[in-house]
Scaffold this active site. Structure first.
Site, PDB file in Angstrom:
ATOM      1  CG  ASP A 318     -98.172  17.332  24.774  1.00 32.17           C
ATOM      2  OD1 ASP A 318     -97.942  17.173  23.562  1.00 32.17           O
ATOM      3  OD2 ASP A 318     -98.675  16.443  25.486  1.00 32.17           O
ATOM      4  CE  LYS A 345     -96.602  15.840  19.536  1.00 33.19           C
ATOM      5  NZ  LYS A 345     -96.813  14.536  20.167  1.00 33.19           N
TER       6      LYS A 345
HETATM    7  C1  S3P Z   1     -99.071  11.301  24.845  1.00 31.74           C
HETATM    8  C2  S3P Z   1     -97.850  11.282  24.202  1.00 31.74           C
HETATM    9  C3  S3P Z   1     -97.360  12.417  23.385  1.00 31.74           C
HETATM   10  C4  S3P Z   1     -98.122  13.693  23.673  1.00 31.74           C
HETATM   11  C5  S3P Z   1     -99.598  13.486  23.707  1.00 31.74           C
HETATM   12  C6  S3P Z   1     -99.978  12.465  24.781  1.00 31.74           C
HETATM   13  C7  S3P Z   1     -99.478  10.115  25.620  1.00 31.74           C
HETATM   14  O1  S3P Z   1     -97.523  12.095  22.023  1.00 31.74           O
HETATM   15  O2  S3P Z   1     -97.782  14.669  22.712  1.00 31.74           O
HETATM   16  O3  S3P Z   1    -100.259  14.698  23.983  1.00 31.74           O
HETATM   17  O4  S3P Z   1    -100.439  10.211  26.402  1.00 31.74           O
HETATM   18  O5  S3P Z   1     -98.832   9.064  25.467  1.00 31.74           O
HETATM   19  P1  S3P Z   1     -96.414  11.272  21.192  1.00 31.74           P
HETATM   20  O6  S3P Z   1     -96.352   9.898  21.705  1.00 31.74           O
HETATM   21  O7  S3P Z   1     -96.903  11.324  19.763  1.00 31.74           O
HETATM   22  O8  S3P Z   1     -95.139  12.025  21.388  1.00 31.74           O
END
Ligand code: S3P
Length: 430
Positions: A318, A345
């Site tokens: 992120d 994203k």
């Molecule tokens: C998150 C996991 C991440 C991150 C998102 C929040 C979470 O995504 O980018 O902002 O709270 O589990 P991904 O699981 O798609 O990598």
């Protein structure tokens, strides 16, 4: 800076950012605290639940599933109804812009005695959901989608099968989805992770895990009933990241960031910025509700370029948009590789950062899995877009503090998804 009504902010070169940054509470932890409280027995209290849009989406879905949630000045109280207490929602559950809401809730809904529909905004409706549909189907859930995307129609099943599932993509959301479905399955569900991702679900549910070689095995016993508890949400490291970079690159800056969550699966950006020459100090480290937190201080410094790739990418996923801003003014080249996940994203963040920073005069090459940033750029003014992505809006706002002319960020209100006070905080700090 102006103008929230027009969804545009205009940034001017800053002469230095000084002061204390009040961060929003961590949204990853907040979603989980709300969901896990709803599935517990009794009334849980969540201290410092964020007011940002994504965590609000989780609350509104839970309310539609029959969960009572009240808020006061301290936070929320959530009346948990146990694993079997959710009720059939009357309407589709709108997850807004929040991938975490949709993916984690899907794991829970797969194990219900009713069916439900999950929808999202145009960005969320374009994001890949096959990554959760596949393991949930292996567990016996019936799911219809729009070609692997939302809306999702989940036919709940009370006969879910426990599985051993190796994640094909490094994703904490997929990991958490499968573990939550595992709570509703007969037997022990194990998720195998080859690249570490944020471990809030494991910590908060107290799940056992073991690492063998490069693989981490995380297990959940089906039917495990939790009792209500108090959750205290730390400041969001991913929100702090914008100020760690701004405080480093804007000359004459000194920022204090109290109570920042420092879960080691999230803090790779500190190591990277320090390796680039940043002056970041960590004080008063402590554990609150199972999560490490500390107070951070950052002062301006000269940064140099760096190459980042491999395992650390999941840790900083992120933070890459704001790292790209740091890299564009650092001395020398920065290479960001192995980061193709950024294309899935809220928007395609590789192309969005390429677009915005190039408009401001940075020299960048876009690659399929990342960016090559020449560094040493004197940024100029220009009009840039957030593509309705909160992290792109905020990253371009920080870039604007370094530009010789006015930077107009269009779609600036997207920041409210994770950091509603971002523009005000930036303005107050100078
Ligand atoms: C998150 C996991 C991440 C991150 C998102 C929040 C979470 O995504 O980018 O902002 O709270 O589990 P991904 O699981 O798609 O990598």
């Amino acid at each position: 800076m102006s103008d929230s009504l027009e969804n545009v902010r205009i940034l001017r070169k800053s002469r230095g950012l000084v002061g204390t940054v009040l961060l929003p509470a961590d949204k990853s932890i907040a979603h989980r605290a709300a969901l896990f409280s709803a599935l517990s027995i009794g009334t849980s209290h969540i201290v410092g639940y964020p007011t940002s849009e994504d965590p609000k989406s989780t609350l509104s879905c839970l309310r539609q599933l029959g969960i009572q949630i009240a808020s006061d000045e301290v936070g929320l109280s959530v009346v948990g109804k146990g694993l079997d207490g959710l009720v059939t929602p009357e309407n589709a559950l709108d997850c807004g812009n929040s991938g975490t809401t949709m993916r984690l809730l899907s794991g829970i809904l797969a194990g219900q005695s009713f069916s439900s529909v999950l929808t999202g905004d145009s960005s969320l409706s374009a994001r890949p959901m096959g990554r959760i549909i596949d393991p949930l189907r292996m567990m016996g859930a019936l799911i219809q989608s729009n070609g692997g995307r939302a809306p999702l129609r989940i036919e709940g099943s009370q006969n879910l099968r426990a599985v051993e599932y190796e994640l094909p993509v490094a994703s904490a959301q997929v990991k958490s989805c499968v573990l939550l479905a595992g709570l509703f399955s007969e037997g022990i569900t194990t998720v195998i992770e080859n690249t570490p991702t944020r471990d809030h679900t494991e910590r908060m549910l107290g799940l056992s895990s073991v690492t063998i070689g490069s693989k981490k095995y995380i297990s959940v016993q089906g039917g495990q009933q939790k009792t209500a508890q108090m959750w205290s949400i730390p400041g969001d490291f991913s929100a702090a990241a914008f100020f760690l970079v701004a405080g480093s690159i804007v000359p004459n800056s000194a920022l204090h960031l109290p109570r920042v969550g420092l879960n080691p699966t999230r803090t790779g950006l500190i190591d990277i910025l320090r390796a680039m020459g940043a002056d970041i100090s960590i004080r008063n480290e402590r554990i609150v509700a199972g999560e490490p937190i500390a107070d951070l201080d950052v002062r301006s410094s000269e940064l140099t370029g760096i190459t980042v790739g491999g395992e650390i990418i999941a840790n900083i996923i992120d933070e890459i948009p704001i790292l790209a801003v740091a890299a564009s003014v650092a001395e020398g080249e920065t290479i960001i590789q192995d980061a193709a996940e950024l294309r899935f994203k809220e928007t395609d963040r590789i192309s969005a950062m390429m677009n915005g920073l190039t408009t401001l005069g940075a020299r960048i090459e876009e690659r399929e899995d990342g960016l090559v940033i020449a560094g040493g750029s004197s940024l100029t003014g220009g009009t840039v877009e957030s593509f309705n992505d909160h992290r792109i809006a905020m990253a371009m706002g920080v870039a604007g503090l370094m530009a010789s002319g006015d930077v107009r960020v269009e779609g600036a209100n997207a920041a409210a998804v994770s950091f509603p006070t971002f523009w005000d905080v930036l303005q107050e700090l100078g």
